[in-house]
Design a protein around this motif. Structure first.
Motif, short mmCIF file in Angstrom:
data_model
loop_
_atom_site.label_atom_id
_atom_site.label_comp_id
_atom_site.label_asym_id
_atom_site.label_seq_id
_atom_site.Cartn_x
_atom_site.Cartn_y
_atom_site.Cartn_z
N HIS A 17 0.85 -1.20 0.00
CA HIS A 17 0.00 0.00 0.00
C HIS A 17 0.88 1.24 0.00
O HIS A 17 2.12 1.14 -0.09
N LEU A 18 0.26 2.40 0.12
CA LEU A 18 1.02 3.65 0.03
C LEU A 18 2.15 3.73 1.06
O LEU A 18 3.21 4.28 0.78
N GLY A 19 1.91 3.18 2.25
CA GLY A 19 2.94 3.22 3.30
C GLY A 19 4.18 2.43 2.91
O GLY A 19 5.31 2.88 3.10
N HIS A 20 3.95 1.25 2.32
CA HIS A 20 5.10 0.46 1.86
C HIS A 20 5.81 1.17 0.71
O HIS A 20 7.04 1.17 0.64
N ALA A 21 5.02 1.73 -0.19
CA ALA A 21 5.62 2.41 -1.35
C ALA A 21 6.50 3.55 -0.87
O ALA A 21 7.62 3.74 -1.35
N TYR A 22 6.02 4.29 0.14
CA TYR A 22 6.82 5.39 0.69
C TYR A 22 8.14 4.85 1.24
O TYR A 22 9.22 5.38 0.97
N SER A 23 8.04 3.79 2.03
CA SER A 23 9.22 3.20 2.65
C SER A 23 10.22 2.74 1.58
O SER A 23 11.41 3.05 1.65
N ALA A 24 9.72 2.02 0.58
CA ALA A 24 10.60 1.50 -0.46
C ALA A 24 11.24 2.63 -1.27
O ALA A 24 12.44 2.60 -1.56
N MET A 25 10.44 3.65 -1.60
CA MET A 25 10.98 4.75 -2.42
C MET A 25 12.00 5.56 -1.63
O MET A 25 13.04 5.96 -2.16
N LEU A 26 11.72 5.79 -0.34
CA LEU A 26 12.66 6.53 0.50
C LEU A 26 13.99 5.78 0.60
O LEU A 26 15.07 6.34 0.44
N CYS A 27 13.88 4.49 0.83
CA CYS A 27 15.05 3.61 0.92
C CYS A 27 15.88 3.68 -0.37
O CYS A 27 17.09 3.85 -0.33
N HIS A 28 15.18 3.52 -1.48
CA HIS A 28 15.82 3.54 -2.79
C HIS A 28 16.46 4.90 -3.05
O HIS A 28 17.61 5.00 -3.47
N HIS A 241 11.26 6.07 9.68
CA HIS A 241 10.58 7.20 9.03
C HIS A 241 9.11 7.30 9.45
O HIS A 241 8.55 6.35 10.01
N ARG A 242 8.53 8.45 9.16
CA ARG A 242 7.12 8.68 9.49
C ARG A 242 6.24 7.63 8.78
O ARG A 242 6.66 7.06 7.78
N LEU A 243 5.04 7.46 9.30
CA LEU A 243 4.12 6.50 8.69
C LEU A 243 3.10 7.25 7.84
O LEU A 243 2.76 8.39 8.14
N ILE A 244 2.64 6.59 6.81
CA ILE A 244 1.58 7.17 5.99
C ILE A 244 0.25 6.76 6.64
O ILE A 244 0.02 5.58 6.91
N ARG A 245 -0.57 7.75 6.90
CA ARG A 245 -1.82 7.47 7.62
C ARG A 245 -3.03 7.80 6.74
O ARG A 245 -2.91 8.56 5.79
N ASP A 246 -4.16 7.23 7.10
CA ASP A 246 -5.38 7.56 6.35
C ASP A 246 -5.95 8.87 6.88
O ASP A 246 -5.39 9.49 7.78
N GLU A 247 -7.10 9.27 6.33
CA GLU A 247 -7.65 10.58 6.70
C GLU A 247 -8.03 10.67 8.19
O GLU A 247 -8.12 11.75 8.75
N ASN A 248 -8.17 9.50 8.84
CA ASN A 248 -8.49 9.52 10.28
C ASN A 248 -7.25 9.39 11.14
O ASN A 248 -7.34 9.20 12.35
N LYS A 250 -5.15 6.95 11.01
CA LYS A 250 -4.82 5.55 11.29
C LYS A 250 -3.75 5.06 10.31
O LYS A 250 -3.80 5.36 9.12
N ARG A 251 -2.80 4.30 10.84
CA ARG A 251 -1.74 3.74 10.01
C ARG A 251 -2.34 2.79 8.97
O ARG A 251 -3.23 2.02 9.28
N LEU A 252 -1.85 2.84 7.74
CA LEU A 252 -2.40 1.95 6.71
C LEU A 252 -1.99 0.51 7.00
O LEU A 252 -0.90 0.25 7.47
N ALA A 253 -2.87 -0.41 6.70
CA ALA A 253 -2.56 -1.83 6.91
C ALA A 253 -2.74 -2.58 5.60
O ALA A 253 -3.32 -2.06 4.65
N LYS A 254 -2.24 -3.81 5.59
CA LYS A 254 -2.29 -4.60 4.35
C LYS A 254 -3.72 -4.78 3.84
O LYS A 254 -3.96 -4.90 2.66
N ARG A 255 -4.67 -4.77 4.79
CA ARG A 255 -6.05 -5.01 4.35
C ARG A 255 -6.68 -3.78 3.70
O ARG A 255 -7.76 -3.84 3.16
N ARG A 276 3.86 11.95 -5.13
CA ARG A 276 3.19 13.16 -4.62
C ARG A 276 2.29 12.83 -3.44
O ARG A 276 2.28 13.51 -2.42
N MET A 277 1.55 11.73 -3.58
CA MET A 277 0.58 11.35 -2.51
C MET A 277 1.27 11.11 -1.19
O MET A 277 0.72 11.35 -0.13
N VAL A 278 2.51 10.58 -1.23
CA VAL A 278 3.19 10.26 0.04
C VAL A 278 4.15 11.37 0.45
O VAL A 278 4.89 11.25 1.42
#
Ligand code: GLU
Length: 280
Positions: A17-28, A241-248, A250-255, A276-278
């Motif tokens: 999800h977006l949180g993983h994508a952020y982590s992977a892109m930041l790492c890369h 690093h910071r976590l990507i959260r939803d509008e409430n 809440k941390r994003l989860a695999k589900r 841009r989103m992250v």
């Protein structure tokens, strides 16, 4: 040899999800900026939940995002016997004990809820059992008291470069006892090594100099540093690093399928949209 090697280490138990994508892109990005190396490791020791389909989708998503890894993917499930050596080392120092408690047993034995802690601290029910008493279905736990006594003269520390916890952190034995306790190193009913140990060993054996991951994992760092030090393995620098959260908030989860990278991809979004989103 480059002195910056990092990794993205997803568990193939669901879509990115977006949180993983952020982590992977930041790492890369950090690896490329440092002219270092970026590795991909599949943490697939949970045989029930890990699926080759998720592994394939994760690689597809990462490639679509424009990320390239600099060595073949390491899969923990393919090298399970390589961890035995390290477990044997811990056993030789009398730092492991067998545990037959179920989750329900542990909950019942805990006197107070462990709110705010990343996991339930084990109440020590099986602590007095010798390793020779191990039955097939038992888990193996780290005897943290003994481990801390062994390290008492030279308590390990680690460097954190991420925002919230930036600085040097020395392991605090009382805090380790209160917040972490005797963690499971091989799971009940399986020969399978648990996350804490497998991940720490692989960081060391893959020569990872910088572990870049979400700040939800910060609290596990102390135990991984303790394990690495007990095993005479090198301790990397950490960047949570910071976590990507939803509008409430809440941390994003695999589900959270709606935020799966593949869903954005199928909806015609581009990798730049994801960046841009992250906020990258
Ligand atoms: N495999 C872990 C996860 O997907 C990450 C481990 C790590 O980065 O240290 O949450």
């Amino acid at each position: 040899m480059t002195d910056f090697i990092t990794r993205f280490a997803p568990s193939p138990t669901g879509p990115l999800h977006l949180g993983h994508a952020y982590s992977a892109m930041l790492c890369h990005d950090m690896a490329r900026t440092a002219q270092g190396r970026f590795l991909l490791r599949m943490e697939d020791t949970d045989l029930q939940r890990s699926k080759p389909e998720w592994d394939a989708l994760i690689r597809e998503d990462l490639t679509w995002l424009g990320l390239h890894w600099d060595a073949p993917v390491l899969r923990q499930s393919e090298q399970i016997s390589s961890y035995d050596l390290y477990l044997d080392q811990l056993a030789e120092h009398d730092l492991l004990y067998p545990c037959s408690c179920s989750r329900a047993d542990i909950r019942a034995a805990l006197s107070a809820p462990q709110e705010g802690h990343p996991h339930e601290v084990y109440p020590g029910t099986c602590k007095a059992r010798p390793i020779s008493d191990r039955n097939q279905g038992d888990a193996l736990r780290l005897h943290l008291d003994r481990a801390l006594v062994m390290l008492a003269d030279d308590l390990p520390s680690f460097q954190e470069t991420g925002g919230t916890h930036k600085g040097t952190h020395q392991i605090d034995p009382d805090q380790a006892q209160e917040q972490i306790g005797d963690v499971v190193l091989t799971r009940k009913g399986e020969r399978m090594i648990a996350y804490f140990l497998a991940s720490a060993i692989d960081d060391a054996t893959q020569g990872i100099t910088h572990v870049i991951r979400g700040e939800d994992l910060f609290d596990f760092t102390a135990i991984q540093v303790i394990l690495l030090t007990l095993l005479n393995l090198s301790v990397p620098t950490y960047h949570h690093h910071r976590l990507i959260r939803d509008e409430n908030g809440k941390r994003l989860a695999k589900r959270d399928d709606a935020r799966a990278i593949s869903t954005y991809r199928n909806d015609g979004r581009t990798p730049s949209d994801i960046r841009r989103m992250v906020g990258l």
